[in-house]
Motif scaffolding. Structure first.
Motif, PDB file in Angstrom:
ATOM      1  N   PHE A 201       0.818  -1.208   0.000  1.00 25.77           N
ATOM      2  CA  PHE A 201       0.000   0.000   0.000  1.00 25.77           C
ATOM      3  C   PHE A 201       0.854   1.262   0.000  1.00 25.77           C
ATOM      4  O   PHE A 201       0.505   2.253  -0.637  1.00 25.77           O
ATOM      5  CB  PHE A 201      -0.914   0.027   1.234  1.00 25.77           C
ATOM      6  N   GLY A 202       1.966   1.245   0.736  1.00 29.56           N
ATOM      7  CA  GLY A 202       2.809   2.429   0.819  1.00 29.56           C
ATOM      8  C   GLY A 202       3.389   2.817  -0.523  1.00 29.56           C
ATOM      9  O   GLY A 202       3.400   4.001  -0.897  1.00 29.56           O
ATOM     10  N   GLN A 203       3.880   1.838  -1.254  1.00 32.76           N
ATOM     11  CA  GLN A 203       4.448   2.120  -2.573  1.00 32.76           C
ATOM     12  C   GLN A 203       3.376   2.609  -3.537  1.00 32.76           C
ATOM     13  O   GLN A 203       3.580   3.589  -4.269  1.00 32.76           O
ATOM     14  CB  GLN A 203       5.114   0.870  -3.137  1.00 32.76           C
ATOM     15  N   LEU A 204       2.219   1.951  -3.531  1.00 36.76           N
ATOM     16  CA  LEU A 204       1.133   2.368  -4.414  1.00 36.76           C
ATOM     17  C   LEU A 204       0.650   3.776  -4.073  1.00 36.76           C
ATOM     18  O   LEU A 204       0.353   4.582  -4.965  1.00 36.76           O
ATOM     19  CB  LEU A 204      -0.031   1.381  -4.319  1.00 36.76           C
ATOM     20  N   ALA A 205       0.565   4.079  -2.775  1.00 37.60           N
ATOM     21  CA  ALA A 205       0.119   5.414  -2.369  1.00 37.60           C
ATOM     22  C   ALA A 205       1.125   6.473  -2.786  1.00 37.60           C
ATOM     23  O   ALA A 205       0.751   7.570  -3.224  1.00 37.60           O
ATOM     24  CB  ALA A 205      -0.104   5.451  -0.860  1.00 37.60           C
ATOM     25  N   ALA A 206       2.412   6.158  -2.660  1.00 38.24           N
ATOM     26  CA  ALA A 206       3.452   7.108  -3.064  1.00 38.24           C
ATOM     27  C   ALA A 206       3.315   7.438  -4.547  1.00 38.24           C
ATOM     28  O   ALA A 206       3.370   8.610  -4.954  1.00 38.24           O
ATOM     29  CB  ALA A 206       4.830   6.533  -2.764  1.00 38.24           C
ATOM     30  N   LEU A 207       3.152   6.417  -5.365  1.00 31.91           N
ATOM     31  CA  LEU A 207       3.019   6.633  -6.807  1.00 31.91           C
ATOM     32  C   LEU A 207       1.729   7.381  -7.138  1.00 31.91           C
ATOM     33  O   LEU A 207       1.713   8.287  -7.983  1.00 31.91           O
ATOM     34  CB  LEU A 207       3.050   5.289  -7.531  1.00 31.91           C
TER      35      LEU A 207
ATOM     36  N   ASN B 122       2.087   4.146   7.474  1.00 30.49           N
ATOM     37  CA  ASN B 122       1.735   2.903   6.800  1.00 30.49           C
ATOM     38  C   ASN B 122       2.626   1.732   7.222  1.00 30.49           C
ATOM     39  O   ASN B 122       2.238   0.574   7.086  1.00 30.49           O
ATOM     40  CB  ASN B 122       1.841   3.105   5.285  1.00 30.49           C
ATOM     41  N   ALA B 123       3.815   2.007   7.735  1.00 28.68           N
ATOM     42  CA  ALA B 123       4.752   0.938   8.087  1.00 28.68           C
ATOM     43  C   ALA B 123       4.142   0.013   9.132  1.00 28.68           C
ATOM     44  O   ALA B 123       3.508   0.463  10.087  1.00 28.68           O
ATOM     45  CB  ALA B 123       6.053   1.533   8.618  1.00 28.68           C
ATOM     46  N   GLY B 124       4.338  -1.280   8.941  1.00 29.63           N
ATOM     47  CA  GLY B 124       3.823  -2.243   9.908  1.00 29.63           C
ATOM     48  C   GLY B 124       4.033  -3.656   9.421  1.00 29.63           C
ATOM     49  O   GLY B 124       4.407  -3.892   8.277  1.00 29.63           O
TER      50      GLY B 124
END
Length: 297
Positions: free
Chosen positions: A38-44, A104-106
């Protein structure tokens, strides 16, 4: 307080509770745990919308895929370990120039409650609860002084409805939910928004690869039951696996749109589970869930 007065207050609040920070146009957004999922997708997603994104992760080498995908998008990769106070302070030293913090980290500890030792539970809570607390503390002073900001905490449906063999992870998300709710009350008068994103099951992300299990789990009766449960939960995916981009889009909305509700459930399964649990007794909910997924262990 008379009941009718309470209801009138609630009705008024529904039309006014988004006022704080409503003029903020976030442009610089820091996301923890951005190397995958999710973190990578949200960043993009946010970078494609024209925002400046600071994608943080413990291992910077894992940011290569993100940067390759990003191309010319405005994404900075920055080291951040939410379990290391010094790392948090260093990564967020420029808090005054950051508009939005996305926690988002977890990771997930999976196992029967009775098998989870102190060290493993401490590790679960340190990453999923104390980690966000550290990042929140790092920005709040600067944000209070300037009068705006937004915090988006990525929780889970299990923060509202716990599943078997997921008690440690659910405990961390219940705690994150409670902490977020308290922070909302405390931070709103300073113009700071708080939002919680609650995804259901998204098995196509890499999150499952980071699941940690306690000693004694492999080959146990608990593992066998958990495997049967995982198969049974497939009954909720009648339309196929859910798209993780839906979670990224929900994060992006919360980061940029002040009218976003405090809580956002993502996924048909999450909406079904929470809707059912909130409408009946726990005993009836258990019966309904076992019948729906056909799991009777």
């Amino acid at each position: 307080m008379p009941t009718d007065t309470f209801y009138k207050i609630c009705q008024t609040t529904r039309t006014t509770h988004h006022a704080f920070g409503s003029t903020m146009q976030p442009s610089r957004i820091l996301i923890t745990g951005s190397n995958s999922g999710f973190g990578q997708l949200a960043a993009l997603t946010l970078a494609r919308q024209g925002h400046q994104v600071i994608a943080t992760m413990r291992n910077l080498a894992k940011g290569d895929d993100l940067l390759a995908e990003a191309g010319d998008l405005d994404i900075e990769v920055r080291h951040l370990d939410v379990c290391d106070p010094d790392s948090v302070r260093e990564a967020l030293a420029d808090a005054a120039s950051i508009d939005v913090l996305v926690n988002n980290a977890g990771f997930e500890v999976q196992g029967a409650i009775e098998l989870i030792d102190d060290e493993l539970m401490h590790r679960q809570l340190d990453t999923n609860v104390v980690g966000p607390l550290r990042t929140i503390r790092a920005v709040m002073s600067a944000w209070r002084e300037r009068g705006h900001g937004a915090i988006v905490n990525v929780s889970s449906v299990v923060g509202l409805a716990t599943s078997p063999f997921g008690g440690a992870y659910a405990a961390s998300k219940h705690a994150l939910e409670a902490m977020s709710e308290a922070l909302h009350w405390e931070a709103a008068p300073a113009g700071i928004r708080v939002h919680v994103i609650e995804p259901g099951r998204f098995p196509t992300t890499e999150f499952g690869a980071n699941i940690v299990r306690p000693s004694g789990w492999e080959g146990s009766e608990f593992e066998a039951k958990a495997l049967r449960l995982r198969e049974a939960l497939g009954n909720l995916d009648s339309d196929g696996p859910q798209n993780p981009q839906d979670v990224a889009d929900a994060i992006a909305r919360a980061a940029t749109d002040p009218t976003t509700p405090f809580r956002t459930l993502v996924g048909a399964d999450a909406e079904m589970i929470v809707g059912a649990k909130s409408s009946m007794s726990f005993e009836d909910f258990e019966t309904a869930m076992r019948s729906t997924i056909k799991w009777y262990d």
